[in-house]
Write a protein that holds these residues in place. Structure first.
Motif, PDB file in Angstrom:
ATOM      1  N   THR A 129       4.548  30.489   9.098  1.00  0.00           N
ATOM      2  CA  THR A 129       5.096  30.284  10.384  1.00  0.00           C
ATOM      3  C   THR A 129       4.821  31.666  10.969  1.00  0.00           C
ATOM      4  N   GLY A 130       4.963  31.700  12.316  1.00  0.00           N
ATOM      5  CA  GLY A 130       4.818  32.863  13.063  1.00  0.00           C
ATOM      6  C   GLY A 130       3.551  33.499  13.165  1.00  0.00           C
ATOM      7  N   GLY A 131       3.450  34.989  13.360  1.00  0.00           N
ATOM      8  CA  GLY A 131       2.302  35.626  13.557  1.00  0.00           C
ATOM      9  C   GLY A 131       1.356  35.401  12.377  1.00  0.00           C
ATOM     10  N   PRO A 132      -0.002  35.911  12.565  1.00  0.00           N
ATOM     11  CA  PRO A 132      -1.033  35.617  11.810  1.00  0.00           C
ATOM     12  C   PRO A 132      -0.897  36.709  10.663  1.00  0.00           C
ATOM     13  N   VAL A 133      -0.274  37.981  10.650  1.00  0.00           N
ATOM     14  CA  VAL A 133      -0.322  38.824   9.724  1.00  0.00           C
ATOM     15  C   VAL A 133       1.144  39.496   9.219  1.00  0.00           C
ATOM     16  N   LYS A 134       1.417  39.109   8.080  1.00  0.00           N
ATOM     17  CA  LYS A 134       2.951  39.533   7.533  1.00  0.00           C
ATOM     18  C   LYS A 134       2.795  40.809   7.093  1.00  0.00           C
ATOM     19  N   THR A 135       4.060  41.482   6.954  1.00  0.00           N
ATOM     20  CA  THR A 135       4.411  42.668   6.177  1.00  0.00           C
ATOM     21  C   THR A 135       5.235  42.438   5.080  1.00  0.00           C
ATOM     22  N   GLU A 136       5.637  43.839   4.476  1.00  0.00           N
ATOM     23  CA  GLU A 136       6.555  43.482   3.352  1.00  0.00           C
ATOM     24  C   GLU A 136       7.915  43.242   3.727  1.00  0.00           C
ATOM     25  N   GLY A 225       3.983  57.930  -5.268  1.00  0.00           N
ATOM     26  CA  GLY A 225       4.276  57.189  -4.324  1.00  0.00           C
ATOM     27  C   GLY A 225       5.667  56.702  -4.615  1.00  0.00           C
ATOM     28  N   ARG A 226       6.503  56.325  -3.454  1.00  0.00           N
ATOM     29  CA  ARG A 226       7.940  55.898  -3.477  1.00  0.00           C
ATOM     30  C   ARG A 226       8.192  54.527  -4.335  1.00  0.00           C
ATOM     31  N   PRO A 227       9.027  54.240  -5.122  1.00  0.00           N
ATOM     32  CA  PRO A 227       9.286  52.812  -5.545  1.00  0.00           C
ATOM     33  C   PRO A 227       9.426  51.961  -4.364  1.00  0.00           C
ATOM     34  N   GLY A 228       8.791  50.651  -4.788  1.00  0.00           N
ATOM     35  CA  GLY A 228       8.929  49.671  -3.586  1.00  0.00           C
ATOM     36  C   GLY A 228       8.020  48.704  -3.595  1.00  0.00           C
ATOM     37  N   LEU A 229       7.750  47.792  -2.543  1.00  0.00           N
ATOM     38  CA  LEU A 229       6.721  46.916  -2.448  1.00  0.00           C
ATOM     39  C   LEU A 229       5.749  47.190  -1.532  1.00  0.00           C
ATOM     40  N   LYS A 286       1.766  49.973   5.308  1.00  0.00           N
ATOM     41  CA  LYS A 286       2.782  50.390   4.312  1.00  0.00           C
ATOM     42  C   LYS A 286       1.944  51.119   3.341  1.00  0.00           C
ATOM     43  N   ALA A 287       1.099  50.536   2.656  1.00  0.00           N
ATOM     44  CA  ALA A 287       0.317  51.205   1.462  1.00  0.00           C
ATOM     45  C   ALA A 287      -0.671  52.292   1.872  1.00  0.00           C
ATOM     46  N   LYS A 288      -1.062  52.224   3.041  1.00  0.00           N
ATOM     47  CA  LYS A 288      -1.794  53.360   3.869  1.00  0.00           C
ATOM     48  C   LYS A 288      -0.881  54.692   4.115  1.00  0.00           C
ATOM     49  N   GLU A 290       2.347  55.118   2.897  1.00  0.00           N
ATOM     50  CA  GLU A 290       3.157  55.785   2.075  1.00  0.00           C
ATOM     51  C   GLU A 290       2.575  56.171   0.701  1.00  0.00           C
ATOM     52  N   LEU A 291       1.333  55.540   0.400  1.00  0.00           N
ATOM     53  CA  LEU A 291       0.598  55.452  -1.028  1.00  0.00           C
ATOM     54  C   LEU A 291      -0.564  56.375  -0.537  1.00  0.00           C
ATOM     55  N   GLY A 292      -0.839  56.468   0.782  1.00  0.00           N
ATOM     56  CA  GLY A 292      -2.351  57.029   0.762  1.00  0.00           C
ATOM     57  C   GLY A 292      -3.498  56.366   0.541  1.00  0.00           C
ATOM     58  N   PHE A 293      -3.172  54.939   0.490  1.00  0.00           N
ATOM     59  CA  PHE A 293      -4.442  54.141   0.233  1.00  0.00           C
ATOM     60  C   PHE A 293      -5.467  53.823   1.318  1.00  0.00           C
ATOM     61  N   VAL A 294      -6.610  54.063   0.862  1.00  0.00           N
ATOM     62  CA  VAL A 294      -7.761  53.933   1.859  1.00  0.00           C
ATOM     63  C   VAL A 294      -8.806  53.055   1.096  1.00  0.00           C
ATOM     64  N   PRO A 295      -8.757  51.718   1.498  1.00  0.00           N
ATOM     65  CA  PRO A 295      -9.739  51.055   0.878  1.00  0.00           C
ATOM     66  C   PRO A 295     -11.452  51.483   0.741  1.00  0.00           C
ATOM     67  N   ILE A 296     -11.977  51.383  -0.186  1.00  0.00           N
ATOM     68  CA  ILE A 296     -13.454  51.642  -0.125  1.00  0.00           C
ATOM     69  C   ILE A 296     -14.374  50.605   0.886  1.00  0.00           C
TER      70      ILE A 296
END
Length: 309
Positions: A129-136, A225-229, A286-288, A290-296
Motif C-alpha cells: 500500500t502507499g507509494g511505489p518505493v519503500k525504505t528501511e 559500515g554501521r550496524p543496521g538494515l 541508505k546503502a549508498k 552509509e555503506l558507500g554502495f554504488v551498484p556496478i
C-alpha cells in the motif's frame, strides 16, 4: 580479517568468497555439498562441509574457523517455481532463516564474534500500500498473501535476530539476476516459450540487483559500515509492464501475452498475482549514503543486456 561465509556454494556466496579473497581476507567457506569443496578451494577459500540446520555441525565449523566476521548466505531455493505453493517452496530456506540463524548466532557468540552480516530480501516483503518505493523505515507487509505468511515471518525472524547482535547488519537484496539466477534460467525459458505473461496492468514494482552487486555490497558490510538494515538494490525500481517486455526483447523472444488478473490467479495463485500487480520497490539511498554502495549495474536496463551472461 578471517571471515566465515555460511552458504558459500550459492550464486552470491561464490562471488562473495572470490571478492573477499581478492581483498586480502582469509575466508572459510561452507557448503552442505562435499562435491563443492574443490570449487571453493579453487577460489582461494578454506572449504568446510556444514549443515546449517545442525547446531553441532555449525558450532564445530565456527569453532574450528575462529572467525572475526560471520556471514549468513544460507538458502535452499534451487528449482523453486510453484508460486501457488510459495511457502512450500521456501520451507527449507525458512528453516535456515530461523533455526539456521539461531545456530549461527549461538556459534558466533561462543567464539566471541561480534560482527554478523546476513542476507534478507526486499520487494514482496514490503507493504503493498502507499507509494511505489519503500525504505528501511517501512514495516514488513502486515497482511501478505496467505501462502507467503510463513516465508515473511521467517524473514522477520532473521532480521530481528541479527539486528539484535552487537554488530549485526542485514542486507535486503533486490530480485537477483545474472549468471546462475532464476532470471537467467527459469524466467528466460518461460519468456522464450511465452509462458510468463503480463498479468493485469503489470503494476507490481520490482527492484533488481545483479549478483555481482550483491557480493560487492556484502563485502563492504563485512569490512565496515554501521550496524543496521539496508536495502541493496539498483537505482531503477520499475513496474512489470516495463521490465518484462524489455527482458523478452533482450532475449530475442516475442512480447509476453497479456492475461487478466482473475484468470492468472488460477495458474499462479494469489502470490503470483501480487508479484505482478501489487508489490512495491525499494530505495537504496541508505546503502549508498552509509555503506558507500554504488551498484556496478545502476539499472536493469543495462544489466539485462550485458549482465545476464
Amino acid at each position: 580479517m578471517r571471515v566465515f561465509v555460511a552458504g558459500a556454494g550459492g550464486v552470491v556466496g561464490r562471488r562473495l568468497v572470490s571478492r573477499l579473497v581478492e581483498r586480502g581476507h582469509e575466508v572459510v567457506a561452507t557448503t552442505r555439498d562435499p562435491g563443492k569443496s574443490d570449487g571453493l578451494r579453487a577460489l582461494g577459500a578454506t572449504p568446510a562441509v556444514m549443515d546449517g540446520l545442525d547446531a553441532a555441525s555449525v558450532g564445530e565449523a565456527v569453532a574450528r574457523a575462529q572467525p572475526e566476521v560471520v556471514v549468513h548466505e544460507m538458502t535452499a531455493l534451487a528449482g523453486f517455481s510453484d508460486l501457488k505453493d510459495f511457502d512450500g517452496g521456501f520451507a527449507v530456506t525458512n528453516r535456515l532463516r530461523t533455526q539456521g540463524t539461531d545456530n549461527l548466532l549461538a556459534a558466533a557468540d561462543a567464539v566471541g564474534v561480534r560482527r554478523l552480516v546476513a542476507q534478507s530480501f526486499t520487494g514482496w516483503p514490503n507493504p503493498r500500500t502507499g507509494g511505489p518505493v519503500k525504505t528501511e523505515e517501512d514495516p514488513l507487509d502486515p497482511s501478505p498473501p496467505a501462502h507467503q505468511r510463513r516465508s515473511l515471518a521467517a524473514i522477520g525472524y532473521l532480521e530481528r535476530a541479527v539486528l539484535g547482535a552487537p554488530e549485526g547488519l542485514v542486507l535486503r537484496y533486490g530480485s537477483l539476476y545474472g549468471p546462475g539466477t532464476s532470471v537467467a534460467s527459469e524466467y528466460a525459458q518461460l519468456i522464450r516459450k511465452r509462458k510468463l505473461p503480463l498479468v493485469g496492468g503489470g503494476r507490481g514494482i520490482w527492484s533488481f540487483l545483479h549478483v555481482d552487486d550483491a557480493a560487492a555490497a556484502t563485502a563492504i558490510a563485512v569490512e565496515g559500515g554501521r550496524p543496521g538494515l539496508y536495502n541493496v538494490v539498483d537505482d531503477d525500481p520499475a513496474p512489470v509492464a516495463e521490465w518484462l517486455p524489455y527482458l523478452a526483447e533482450v532475449l530475442g523472444a516475442r512480447p509476453p501475452r497479456h492475461v487478466p488478473a482473475w484468470l492468472a490467479r488460477f495458474a499462479i495463485g494469489e502470490v503470483g498475482v501480487s508479484l505482478m500487480t501489487q508489490i512495491r520497490g525499494s530505495s537504496n539511498a541508505k546503502a549508498k549514503r552509509e555503506l558507500g554502495f554504488v551498484p556496478i549495474w545502476s539499472s536493469w536496463r543495462e544489466g539485462f543486456g550485458a549482465g545476464l551472461a
